[in-house]
Design a protein around this motif. Structure first.
Motif, PDB file in Angstrom:
ATOM      1  N   THR A 271       0.806  -1.227   0.000  1.00 13.22           N
ATOM      2  CA  THR A 271       0.000   0.000   0.000  1.00 13.22           C
ATOM      3  C   THR A 271       0.838   1.275   0.000  1.00 13.22           C
ATOM      4  O   THR A 271       0.270   2.366   0.005  1.00 13.22           O
TER       5      THR A 271
ATOM      6  N   TRP B 135      -6.103  -8.045   5.725  1.00 14.02           N
ATOM      7  CA  TRP B 135      -6.681  -7.195   4.681  1.00 14.02           C
ATOM      8  C   TRP B 135      -7.986  -7.788   4.145  1.00 14.02           C
ATOM      9  O   TRP B 135      -8.998  -7.083   4.014  1.00 14.02           O
TER      10      TRP B 135
ATOM     11  N   ARG C 120     -10.376  -0.690   4.065  1.00 12.56           N
ATOM     12  CA  ARG C 120      -9.304  -0.838   3.062  1.00 12.56           C
ATOM     13  C   ARG C 120      -8.967   0.512   2.420  1.00 12.56           C
ATOM     14  O   ARG C 120      -7.805   0.844   2.220  1.00 12.56           O
TER      15      ARG C 120
ATOM     16  N   PRO D  68     -10.676  -0.568  -3.667  1.00 16.82           N
ATOM     17  CA  PRO D  68     -10.447  -1.334  -2.437  1.00 16.82           C
ATOM     18  C   PRO D  68     -11.262  -2.622  -2.378  1.00 16.82           C
ATOM     19  O   PRO D  68     -10.873  -3.559  -1.667  1.00 16.82           O
TER      20      PRO D  68
END
Length: 428
Positions: free
Chosen positions: A196, A303, A311, A423
């Motif tokens: 990320t 996640w 997210r 996401p």
């Protein structure tokens, strides 16, 4: 350390049916020596103890119910809390909390939960939910990501540098990794991690003791601290000797004359007190930067268990960390040079011939690196990646030109790259 360990384990949900059965079995074993001759009394006491246990547990669960809505996470990073990375992690924690309206609560663990070399496996195995991973520490696992890092010498090929090249390179790395490097994503997935964010250091300089470097001839014969294979190749090209040393040994090596110069970014003058032994600096030689950074890798299991809003908040925070770390490095670089001059450390400008030779080496080395990574690491698209990455970097040189603050850099990275990641489907 004990307090950090307590905080860390407090983030973990415990108590499965298997553990409950183990606990019940343990109760029976514990009580057996005292009541072996009175089975009925023993069974009554076991029932009483178990009922008391479940009553207490139920009360604890009810008391904790308001917290269950939060995503409580820990972040391991092997850097001091007051370093450029540590301060950037604080920004990350704040960004995640604000973006999620307080639903994501992250605790940072600087240099305690996991060391830098341990972070990759720690996030993979969920000893940490989030970690600051340096891909060059794991070339077998991150060969394509490491190859992208090796393209940092492209910075040296810019004809009219502005000093903002690392800001551009961080943006280019972010964009290319997310959108144009399926191999990179496969490598992260194989390590049970979700990428990320990134980050890039300032340019590397010659930090020397009792040696001034302005010409090609000045480099020849010197012993230069080299932090990796690329720096060793640089030393060889200039008929110098590359000496591989850990960063924490550079001070002593300079002080005792084991090396004449170290190829490092300027903030290390302050971070490792090198300003006490360095007398001369030649900026932007050898150039390049450290870009092998996956600054906010998240455990993939964690996640996948999150909703889209959480997210998205972590993507926002990851972009903040990319911007904050890169900007902190950038501003630290300027401050370190100013501090060095105030201490009487001499700055030398490289001659046009030396700059030209650095560019010549950088261009040649890109092809050398491509061959090495194709042959030794199986990066089949190495040459293609170079050609794809060049225009992305050129675009980012223009994009960062008017950036003057960390917040502007964050918004730029978000608008250009991370906001376009879905996401709901990313890293599923």
């Amino acid at each position: 350390m004990i307090q950090n360990s307590i905080q860390f384990f407090a983030h973990r949900t415990v108590g499965t049916n298997h553990r409950h059965k183990q606990r019940e079995s343990w109760l029976g074993t514990f009580l057996h020596p005292w009541f072996a001759d009175d089975r009925e009394e023993r069974m009554k006491l076991e029932r009483t103890m178990n009922h008391s246990f479940w009553g207490l547990l139920g009360g604890a669960v009810l008391a904790a119910t308001p917290l269950l809505a939060e995503e409580r996470m820990n972040f391991a990073f092997g850097f001091p809390a007051t370093s450029a990375v540590g301060l950037a992690v604080e920004d990350y924690i704040t960004a995640a909390a604000e973006r999620s309206d307080g639903e994501i609560v992250i605790t940072g663990f600087p240099m305690t939960l996991l060391s830098i070399p341990e972070t990759n496996a720690g996030v993979r195995d969920r000893l940490a939910d989030i970690g600051f991973v340096l891909t060059p520490y794991h070339p077998a696992e991150y060969s394509t990501n490491l190859f992208l890092h090796e393209l940092n010498t492209l910075i040296n090929l810019r004809d009219n540098p502005t000093g903002k090249e690392p800001l551009a390179f961080a943006g280019a790395m972010l964009e290319y990794t997310f959108n144009m490097c399926p191999e990179c994503m496969e490598e992260f997935s194989a390590q049970n991690q979700v990428y990320t964010g990134g980050g890039v250091t300032p340019l590397y300089n010659m930090l020397c003791k009792d040696v001034s470097i302005t010409s090609i001839e000045d480099v020849a014969g010197l012993r230069l601290r080299a932090g990796g294979a690329g720096f060793v190749r640089f030393a060889d090209h200039f008929r110098a000797q590359g000496v591989t040393l850990p960063l924490n040994e550079v001070y002593e090596a300079l002080d005792q004359g084991i090396i004449e110069c170290a190829m490092l970014s300027a903030p290390e003058l302050i971070n490792y007190n090198l300003n006490e032994v360095v007398t001369d600096i030649t900026p932007a030689v050898p150039g390049g930067a450290f870009a092998g950074v996956a600054s906010a890798n998240i455990n993939a299991d964690r996640w996948k268990a999150m909703g889209d809003a959480e997210r998205e908040a972590l993507l926002w925070a990851g972009t903040q960390l990319t911007a904050s770390a890169t900007w902190n490095f950038y501003t630290d670089d300027n401050q370190a040079i100013e501090d060095a001059q105030a201490r009487g450390i001499r700055l030398h400008e490289a001659s046009p011939e030396l700059i030209a030779e650095v560019q010549e080496f950088s261009g040649q080395d890109l092809q050398t690196v491509a061959g090495l990574f194709m042959e030794d690491y199986g990066v089949a698209r190495a040459e293609v990646i170079i050609e794809e990455f060049r225009p992305v970097l050129e675009k980012w040189y223009g994009l960062v030109n008017n950036v003057e603050t960390k917040d502007q850099l964050h918004q730029l990275y978000w608008d250009q790259v991370s906001s376009k990641i879905d996401p709901a489907t990313y890293a599923n």
